[in-house]
Design a protein around this motif. Structure first.
Motif, PDB file in Angstrom:
ATOM      1  N   GLN A   1       0.172  56.651 -17.261  1.00  0.00           N
ATOM      2  CA  GLN A   1      -0.034  56.311 -18.665  1.00  0.00           C
ATOM      3  C   GLN A   1      -0.792  57.420 -19.397  1.00  0.00           C
ATOM      4  O   GLN A   1      -0.464  57.771 -20.536  1.00  0.00           O
ATOM      5  CB  GLN A   1      -0.804  54.986 -18.769  1.00  0.00           C
ATOM      6  N   GLN A   2      -1.808  57.976 -18.747  1.00  0.00           N
ATOM      7  CA  GLN A   2      -2.565  59.077 -19.346  1.00  0.00           C
ATOM      8  C   GLN A   2      -1.678  60.297 -19.576  1.00  0.00           C
ATOM      9  O   GLN A   2      -1.765  60.956 -20.621  1.00  0.00           O
ATOM     10  CB  GLN A   2      -3.744  59.455 -18.435  1.00  0.00           C
ATOM     11  N   ASN A   3      -0.805  60.588 -18.613  1.00  0.00           N
ATOM     12  CA  ASN A   3       0.065  61.747 -18.750  1.00  0.00           C
ATOM     13  C   ASN A   3       1.019  61.597 -19.927  1.00  0.00           C
ATOM     14  O   ASN A   3       1.271  62.562 -20.656  1.00  0.00           O
ATOM     15  CB  ASN A   3       0.856  61.966 -17.457  1.00  0.00           C
TER      16      ASN A   3
ATOM     17  N   LEU B   1       0.464  59.902 -22.632  1.00  0.00           N
ATOM     18  CA  LEU B   1      -0.326  60.076 -23.848  1.00  0.00           C
ATOM     19  C   LEU B   1      -0.670  61.547 -24.069  1.00  0.00           C
ATOM     20  O   LEU B   1      -0.551  62.063 -25.193  1.00  0.00           O
ATOM     21  CB  LEU B   1      -1.605  59.239 -23.765  1.00  0.00           C
ATOM     22  N   MET B   2      -1.087  62.249 -23.012  1.00  0.00           N
ATOM     23  CA  MET B   2      -1.391  63.674 -23.145  1.00  0.00           C
ATOM     24  C   MET B   2      -0.160  64.469 -23.562  1.00  0.00           C
ATOM     25  O   MET B   2      -0.257  65.431 -24.323  1.00  0.00           O
ATOM     26  CB  MET B   2      -1.958  64.224 -21.827  1.00  0.00           C
TER      27      MET B   2
ATOM     28  N   THR C   1       0.903  66.850 -16.429  1.00  0.00           N
ATOM     29  CA  THR C   1      -0.135  67.186 -17.404  1.00  0.00           C
ATOM     30  C   THR C   1       0.394  68.284 -18.318  1.00  0.00           C
ATOM     31  O   THR C   1       0.977  67.994 -19.361  1.00  0.00           O
ATOM     32  CB  THR C   1      -1.423  67.602 -16.687  1.00  0.00           C
TER      33      THR C   1
ATOM     34  N   PRO D   1      -6.465  65.185 -17.288  1.00  0.00           N
ATOM     35  CA  PRO D   1      -7.061  63.880 -17.564  1.00  0.00           C
ATOM     36  C   PRO D   1      -8.576  63.937 -17.501  1.00  0.00           C
ATOM     37  O   PRO D   1      -9.168  64.881 -16.960  1.00  0.00           O
ATOM     38  CB  PRO D   1      -6.493  62.994 -16.454  1.00  0.00           C
TER      39      PRO D   1
ATOM     40  N   SER E   1      -6.873  65.968 -23.258  1.00  0.00           N
ATOM     41  CA  SER E   1      -6.993  64.889 -22.291  1.00  0.00           C
ATOM     42  C   SER E   1      -6.483  63.615 -22.957  1.00  0.00           C
ATOM     43  O   SER E   1      -6.126  63.626 -24.138  1.00  0.00           O
ATOM     44  CB  SER E   1      -8.444  64.706 -21.835  1.00  0.00           C
ATOM     45  N   GLU E   2      -6.452  62.522 -22.197  1.00  0.00           N
ATOM     46  CA  GLU E   2      -5.998  61.268 -22.801  1.00  0.00           C
ATOM     47  C   GLU E   2      -6.984  60.758 -23.855  1.00  0.00           C
ATOM     48  O   GLU E   2      -6.654  59.870 -24.641  1.00  0.00           O
ATOM     49  CB  GLU E   2      -5.767  60.212 -21.712  1.00  0.00           C
TER      50      GLU E   2
END
Length: 326
Positions: free
Chosen positions: A119-121, A123-124, A155, A256, A313-314
């Motif tokens: 999920q973070q990736n 968003l980034m 990333t 992240p 980052s996220e």
């Protein structure tokens, strides 16, 4: 597209890791049934990339808990496998903070770390892609920061994936990344699978490329980010940042928040892993240098914050002069 490559798979009672040493020639899997197995896979480079290392380590603790093994011993074995990637320590610290170190609780937390990373990736990818021109961007990336190095999408390569989906990318250049050739073997494999236009270059060709062709952004990952914004990444990143500054290309670091180390004041305090000489003197068992040749083999270097135009980052985007959002 984020599901195109999944290198880490939990299989009920064991962990399966796509063996990145064998790519692109063949797709084989390493089966891990203990923390020691996971640590060996991390140290041996079957799994690599800071986020993927952290995810795998979390599963390693769960594996030993399933077998009733000692938690503290499992944690020590995993912590010693790669010293530079702060995500490893971050994941282990997060697991230790759990009030319950039973197998079910540890496994649930490892799976949560895995899902959160994807999920973070994503968003980034959106945040980083927004920094690129609306169309026609030419970018350069180093090492492998894609789905293979993370829980999915990637990333720095995740930014490139998202930018390609948005129609912003015209051309990608990726370095070979000596001595493990992660760029030639892994990044090229991921980009070609998804039809993203890319050209492979020798590590030493990057500055010459920038002198001949406009590169809009150099986009890289990080294994540790110090409190002042200095970043540690695969050896060769620092040289790319210097060349980018000289030739007017912008430099983006994508990682992240687990990569940020507020206890580390600056890059001089980041431990730099040095590995065996055989990684330089041989490749797949074939000698590349005379027998007995001495080597110096640091596998990371530090890029000073002054050479970085954006850290993504996220949690957001940090621009020059701003506090790092870590």
């Amino acid at each position: 597209m984020s599901d195109a490559v999944r290198p880490i798979v939990w299989s009920g009672d064991h962990l399966r890791l796509l063996d990145q040493r064998e790519l692109p020639a063949r797709e084989t899997w390493v089966e891990c049934r203990s923390a020691a197995d996971v640590a060996a896979a991390i140290h041996g480079m079957a799994v690599r990339g800071a986020p993927a290392i952290g995810i795998s380590a979390a599963y390693g603790l769960a594996l030993d808990a399933l077998m009733g093994r000692d938690y503290d011993h499992a944690e020590r074995v995993l912590a010693e496998s790669r010293p530079t990637a702060v995500n490893l320590r971050w994941a282990l610290d997060r697991m230790r903070r759990l009030p319950d170190h039973g197998a079910s609780a540890l496994l649930a937390e490892a799976q949560a770390i895995h899902v959160e990373d994807l999920q973070q990736n994503l968003l980034m990818g959106e945040l980083g892609a927004a920094l690129l021109p609306l169309k026609g961007a030419r970018v350069l990336t180093h090492c492998n920061t894609g789905a293979l190095a993370t829980g999915g999408h990637g990333t720095a390569l995740g930014v490139i994936r998202t930018a390609w989906q948005q129609g912003r990318i015209a051309q990608v250049y990726n370095t070979e990344t000596r001595p493990w050739l992660q760029g030639a073997r892994l990044t090229a494999w991921e980009l070609m699978r998804e039809g993203i236009p890319t050209k492979l270059i020798a590590d030493g060709a990057a500055a010459h490329l920038m002198s001949r062709e406009k590169i809009d952004w150099v986009i890289v990952g990080a294994d540790r980010i110090a409190a002042n914004g200095d970043t540690a990444n695969k050896i060769g990143t620092y040289a790319l940042a210097i060349a980018a500054k000289h030739h007017g290309a912008k430099f983006m670091v994508v990682a992240p928040s687990g990569t940020f180390d507020p206890s580390c004041p600056d890059g001089a305090h980041i431990p730099i892993e040095e590995r065996t000489s055989i990684e330089l003197t041989e490749y797949q068992g074939r000698a590349l240098a005379p027998a007995g040749m001495q080597t110096w083999n640091p596998v990371f270097d530090v890029t000073p914050a002054a050479l970085i135009d954006a850290i993504v980052s996220e949690r957001g985007v940090s621009l020059p002069g701003e506090a790092v959002r870590g």
